[in-house]
Design an enzyme around this catalytic site. Structure first.
Site, PDB file in Angstrom:
ATOM      1  N   ASP A 403       0.944  -1.015   0.168  1.00 26.83           N
ATOM      2  CA  ASP A 403      -0.064  -0.056  -0.104  1.00 26.83           C
ATOM      3  C   ASP A 403       0.460   1.363  -0.011  1.00 26.83           C
ATOM      4  OD1 ASP A 403      -1.787   2.315   0.874  1.00 26.83           O
ATOM      5  OD2 ASP A 403      -2.778   1.278   1.559  1.00 26.83           O
ATOM      6  N   HIS A 404       1.093   1.992  -0.957  1.00 26.63           N
ATOM      7  CA  HIS A 404       1.898   2.687  -1.049  1.00 26.63           C
ATOM      8  C   HIS A 404       1.855   4.357  -0.850  1.00 26.63           C
ATOM      9  CE1 HIS A 404       5.117   4.332  -2.644  1.00 26.63           C
ATOM     10  NE2 HIS A 404       5.176   4.740  -4.301  1.00 26.63           N
ATOM     11  N   ARG A 405       0.022   4.517   0.338  1.00 26.22           N
ATOM     12  CA  ARG A 405      -0.427   5.322   1.046  1.00 26.22           C
ATOM     13  C   ARG A 405       0.863   5.832   1.898  1.00 26.22           C
ATOM     14  NH1 ARG A 405      -6.409   4.163   1.720  1.00 26.22           N
ATOM     15  NH2 ARG A 405      -5.176   1.911   2.640  1.00 26.22           N
TER      16      ARG A 405
END
Ligand code: CAO
Length: 435
Positions: A403-405
């Protein structure tokens, strides 16, 4: 004495299931714990055992029925003994069959049902309307609301019969974050009608199973929500093969199989401790990371019903031998429909090993609300150059989606390197094994 077997509590938040098959018939003698039904919920398919021993006198459920927790699924004569001939069933008095209704010939034109124009969804009522009364929502939707920390009673329904859909919950969550309550009733995406494929050739429509619906809902939810990236790396597992050869027979004696999956579980337990952000969930409502102090890892299992993801608990407290036995048993239990919805809950990270089948790499989808998943493809002998010499080495492809967030690419690269390097030092694993 005739006693009733009722559908027991399946798991928290699961109130009903659909009967896939009835495994016994009236007149059968059943032992306690013998399977009566094969039941499917939106989380798992499993067999429901009998709580009583005796002869079945009545089976009030059939294939396709939806059965609620507490509903009678069988009546059993508990005084009956095995081997006894059951009494003949009572003869029903036949009533004369009612005259058949005349059906119109197929060519007769049916009156077209009046087209229903769906009223525009009303603006969400202030939370005064929300009460603790019963709400109409599927177990998976309730679960979603709970995971997002939302009171399901507060969610305005847009589905038929005031049904709360997963989209309603997501839209409500978004509106809480942005403060834009007007967005609540807006559909998240326009669903276009499919073309008429029968124009091009013969087709067959087949309903999908509850398990497939659940897979579709889970992955369909995760994909647009989580901006995900997949990082690829390779691990040299040549020495692991020696380790497997040395410890394989010991594991087999204990009832397991020493494979890449069980070794990875051990390695991932250490990696999650080193990189706590991978053993976490992200709460967008509060903009906090939820760091978990337990280490439960899910393992994707390929079954004839589709992908199921049971969870191995406390992987950090188990050695490779225990993990190998557990994975072997869990995969078997999953394929034999013996896992319950509880077995599928609580994973922090997922391993998806497709290497037994093949492949050189893939992009697994993060299993929300987890933050990362490790995809594993087939290990192959490949040339490795050192000092102008070429050596054959066994190379295992790793694909980490994250999850690149909340996880940066550099962190993901370090995590994957840590896993690869741990796999390249099997003597460390062997030390842990001897502890
Ligand atoms: N590379 C090469 N060989 C591999 C391997 C890999 N990455 N992974 C497993 N193998 C080999 C095993 O060593 C075993 O070989 P032998 O039969 O010669 O001993 C064979 O493949 C079968 O292994 P397995 O599947 O029985 O055992 P496992 O512990 O490695 O895997 C499980 C267990 C449950 C993960 C696996 O059976 C499975 O279902 N995988 C599919 C997962 C899936 O569908 N993922 C897709 C999800 S989408 O993200």
């Amino acid at each position: 004495m005739i006693e009733e077997v009722k559908l027991p509590e399946i798991s928290e938040n699961v109130e009903s299931g659909q009967v896939i098959s009835v495994m016994v018939k009236v007149g059968d003698f059943v032992e306690k714990e013998q399977s009566l039904l094969e039941l499917e919920t939106d989380k798992a398919a499993f067999e429901v055992p009998s709580s009583l021993q005796g002869r079945i006198t009545e089976l009030p459920v059939k294939e396709g029925d939806t059965v609620k927790v507490g509903q009678t699924i069988a009546k059993i004569d508990t005084a009956a003994k095995p081997g006894e001939t059951p009494p003949p069933p009572p003869v029903e008095e036949k009533e004369p069959a009612p005259p058949k209704e005349k059906t119109p010939p197929p060519s007769a034109k049916q009156p077209e049902p009046a087209k229903q124009t769906k009223p525009a969804p009303a603006a969400p009522a202030p939370s005064v309307a929300a009460s603790a009364g019963p709400v109409n929502a599927a177990p998976a939707v309730r679960q979603l609301a709970r995971e997002l920390g939302i009171d399901i009673h507060e969610v305005p329904p847009t589905g038929p019969d005031s049904h709360i859909t997963a989209d309603d919950v997501k839209n409500y969550a978004r509106s809480l974050i942005t403060g834009a309550s007007a967005a609540i009733a807006a559909p998240s995406q326009e669903v276009r009608p499919l073309p008429d494929f029968s124009v091009f050739g013969q087709i067959e429509r087949k309903p999908i199973t509850l398990t497939r619906k659940s897979i579709a809902a889970q992955l369909g939810y995760s994909w647009p929500l989580v901006p995900q990236v997949t990082h690829h790396d390779n691990a040299d597992i040549t020495d692991i093969e020696e380790f497997r050869a040395e410890y394989g027979p010991k594991v087999e004696k204990a009832g397991g199989k020493l494979t890449v999956t069980s070794i990875l579980l051990r390695v991932i337990a250490d990696a999650l401790k080193q990189f706590p952000h991978f053993n976490a969930s992200y709460d967008p409502a509060t903009q906090e990371m939820i760091l978990k102090k337990y280490y439960h890892v899910a393992v994707a299992v390929d079954t004839d019903r589709g992908l199921l993801v049971p969870v191995v608990r406390d992987v950090d407290k188990k050695d490779i031998l225990q993990l190998s036995v557990e994975v072997t048993e869990l995969a078997e239990k999953t394929r034999n429909k013996k896992v319950t919805p509880d077995d599928m809950q609580g994973g922090n990270f997922t391993i998806s090993n497709l290497g037994g089948i093949g492949g050189v790499g893939f992009t697994p989808i993060v299993y929300w609300p987890q933050l990362a998943i490790l995809g594993v493809s087939r290990a192959r002998k490949q040339p490795f150059y050192k000092d102008n010499m070429c050596y054959p080495r066994m190379i295992l492809p790793l694909s980490l989606s994250y999850d690149h967030r909340v996880i940066d690419g550099a962190e993901a690269a370090r995590f994957t390197r840590y896993v690869a390097e741990a796999l390249e030092k099997p003597f460390l694993l062997a030390m842990q094994e001897r502890k």
